[in-house]
Design an enzyme around this catalytic site. Structure first.
Site, PDB file in Angstrom:
ATOM      1  N   ARG A 186      -4.869   7.537   7.447  1.00 29.60           N
ATOM      2  CA  ARG A 186      -3.877   6.700   8.100  1.00 29.60           C
ATOM      3  C   ARG A 186      -4.086   6.771   9.598  1.00 29.60           C
ATOM      4  O   ARG A 186      -4.460   7.835  10.124  1.00 29.60           O
ATOM      5  CB  ARG A 186      -2.455   7.187   7.816  1.00 29.60           C
ATOM      6  CG  ARG A 186      -1.866   6.732   6.491  1.00 29.60           C
ATOM      7  CD  ARG A 186      -1.514   5.238   6.503  1.00 29.60           C
ATOM      8  NE  ARG A 186      -0.933   4.824   5.239  1.00 29.60           N
ATOM      9  CZ  ARG A 186      -1.621   4.451   4.168  1.00 29.60           C
ATOM     10  NH1 ARG A 186      -2.938   4.436   4.198  1.00 29.60           N
ATOM     11  NH2 ARG A 186      -1.010   4.065   3.073  1.00 29.60           N
ATOM     12  N   GLU A 215      -2.153  -0.192  13.808  1.00 30.16           N
ATOM     13  CA  GLU A 215      -2.928  -1.306  13.252  1.00 30.16           C
ATOM     14  C   GLU A 215      -2.001  -2.431  12.757  1.00 30.16           C
ATOM     15  O   GLU A 215      -0.870  -2.156  12.384  1.00 30.16           O
ATOM     16  CB  GLU A 215      -3.813  -0.802  12.086  1.00 30.16           C
ATOM     17  CG  GLU A 215      -3.031  -0.273  10.906  1.00 30.16           C
ATOM     18  CD  GLU A 215      -3.941   0.289   9.810  1.00 30.16           C
ATOM     19  OE1 GLU A 215      -4.810   1.118  10.092  1.00 30.16           O
ATOM     20  OE2 GLU A 215      -3.741  -0.133   8.664  1.00 30.16           O
ATOM     21  N   HIS A 244      -9.155  -1.419   7.494  1.00 34.52           N
ATOM     22  CA  HIS A 244      -8.340  -0.809   6.422  1.00 34.52           C
ATOM     23  C   HIS A 244      -8.683  -1.413   5.048  1.00 34.52           C
ATOM     24  O   HIS A 244      -7.835  -2.028   4.403  1.00 34.52           O
ATOM     25  CB  HIS A 244      -6.834  -0.975   6.727  1.00 34.52           C
ATOM     26  CG  HIS A 244      -5.968   0.010   6.010  1.00 34.52           C
ATOM     27  ND1 HIS A 244      -4.791   0.501   6.510  1.00 34.52           N
ATOM     28  CD2 HIS A 244      -6.114   0.604   4.788  1.00 34.52           C
ATOM     29  CE1 HIS A 244      -4.249   1.352   5.645  1.00 34.52           C
ATOM     30  NE2 HIS A 244      -5.034   1.424   4.586  1.00 34.52           N
TER      31      HIS A 244
END
Ligand code: GLV
Length: 331
Positions: A243, A272, A290
């Site tokens: 993360r 993000e 991601h």
């Protein structure tokens, strides 16, 4: 809700049409086919009257939202990580919160390993060089990186995905394995992997390639900052598929600029989809948006599992993957 009416659910982001159709067979569904990322206010407005929601990491579920929607009984995350959900707040209100473990483990481990390799072998940097038309001759030291095989793999956070990455490294590439985790692996798993549990300081010092696979929480915020980066080998790589926020991205950018570590591979970022602009200018970082779990089959399995959880939670069944299995069920 009128007793005979079907439950109403919100599907917060676009998802496979077949999954939406399946949910429409059971629920009144409000979906988001345009895949707009709703503001928190719009998400909350759309939750009005909904008993359940299928969400992603982009939607935050906290006490304030739960209190605004006392009719809500289930929030089903299409992700294994659930730092977007205040689980104790859900449990205290009898709201079932679920995630999607297991179905993405191997796919995510494949990606983590690939990102580590791309980082160590400078694949993105050399491809950009080639595309710019700068490749005019062979040179003995052109894009020399560091080996994966035989090197020491460090894993911070040894859950399902960490172990799957470790298996790849040890069995596929003959890597030596050190790891740090709150709880140690069972002795037989440690033995099968030749894994050595070490303190965090030793993990930082010993790893040739350090991969982060731990959950994000207040405790793991900036687990890798300037001091940790300074403790790593100058030849080491750092890969984050966990993360954003676990790494202090500003400190990382500075460490990469000053070659205090060799390179980094990042699939997740603080804040993000925005990212620290300093990262964009650095050659020695591989950046991906991601996508560690993004294969068609795995994203479909994640969507199916999230839908299974939602259906079970709202029709008197047992959700397959509750985050807090002890949460008392509300009528
Ligand atoms: C993705 O980041 C997930 O938690 O599934």
């Amino acid at each position: 809700m009128n007793k005979t009416a079907r439950p109403a659910v919100l599907v917060a982001r676009a998802v496979f049409p077949e999954v939406i159709e399946r949910l429409r067979g059971v629920f009144e569904v409000e979906a988001n086919p345009d895949d707009r990322v709703w503001s928190r206010a719009e998400f909350s407005t759309r939750l009005a009257g909904k008993q359940g929601a299928l969400i992603t990491g982009s939607e935050r579920i906290d006490a304030e939202l739960l209190d605004a929607h006392p009719q809500l009984r289930a929030v089903c995350n299409m992700a294994v990580g659930y730092n977007n959900i205040d689980v104790p707040a859900c449990s205290a209100r009898g709201v079932v919160a679920t995630n999607t473990p297991d179905v993405l483990t191997e796919t995510t481990a494949d990606f983590g390993f690939a990102l580590m390799m791309a980082t160590a072998r400078r694949m993105a940097e050399s491809e950009r060089f080639l595309r710019r038309g700068e490749w005019t001759k062979w040179s003995y030291d052109m894009f020399t990186g560091s080996d994966i095989h035989g090197a020491t793999l460090g894993v911070l956070g040894m859950g399902r995905i960490g172990q799957a990455i470790a298996r790849r490294g040890v069995h596929g590439f003959g890597m030596k394995l050190v790891y740090h985790n709150r709880s140690r692996l069972a002795p037989e798993i440690e033995a099968a992997l030749g894994a050595r549990w070490v303190g965090k300081a030793e993990l930082l010092e010993a790893s040739d390639h350090l991969v982060l696979v731990l959950p994000y929480s207040a405790e793991s915020h900036h687990a890798i900052g300037a001091a940790e980066l300074a403790a790593m080998k100058p030849s080491a790589t750092l890969t984050n598929i966990a993360r954003g926020g676990i790494v202090d991205d500003a400190a990382l950018a500075q460490a990469l600029r000053e070659h205090r570590i060799a390179a980094a591979g990042l699939d997740v970022f603080e804040g993000e989809p925005a990212l620290n602009p300093a990262l964009l200018d650095l050659p020695n970082v591989v950046l991906t948006p991601h996508i560690a779990s993004a294969t068609v089959a795995t994203r479909r399995a994640m969507a199916d599992l999230a839908a299974d959880n939602l259906v079970a939670a709202l029709t008197g069944g047992t959700p397959p993957t509750p985050i807090d299995p002890g949460v008392p069920r509300r009528a």
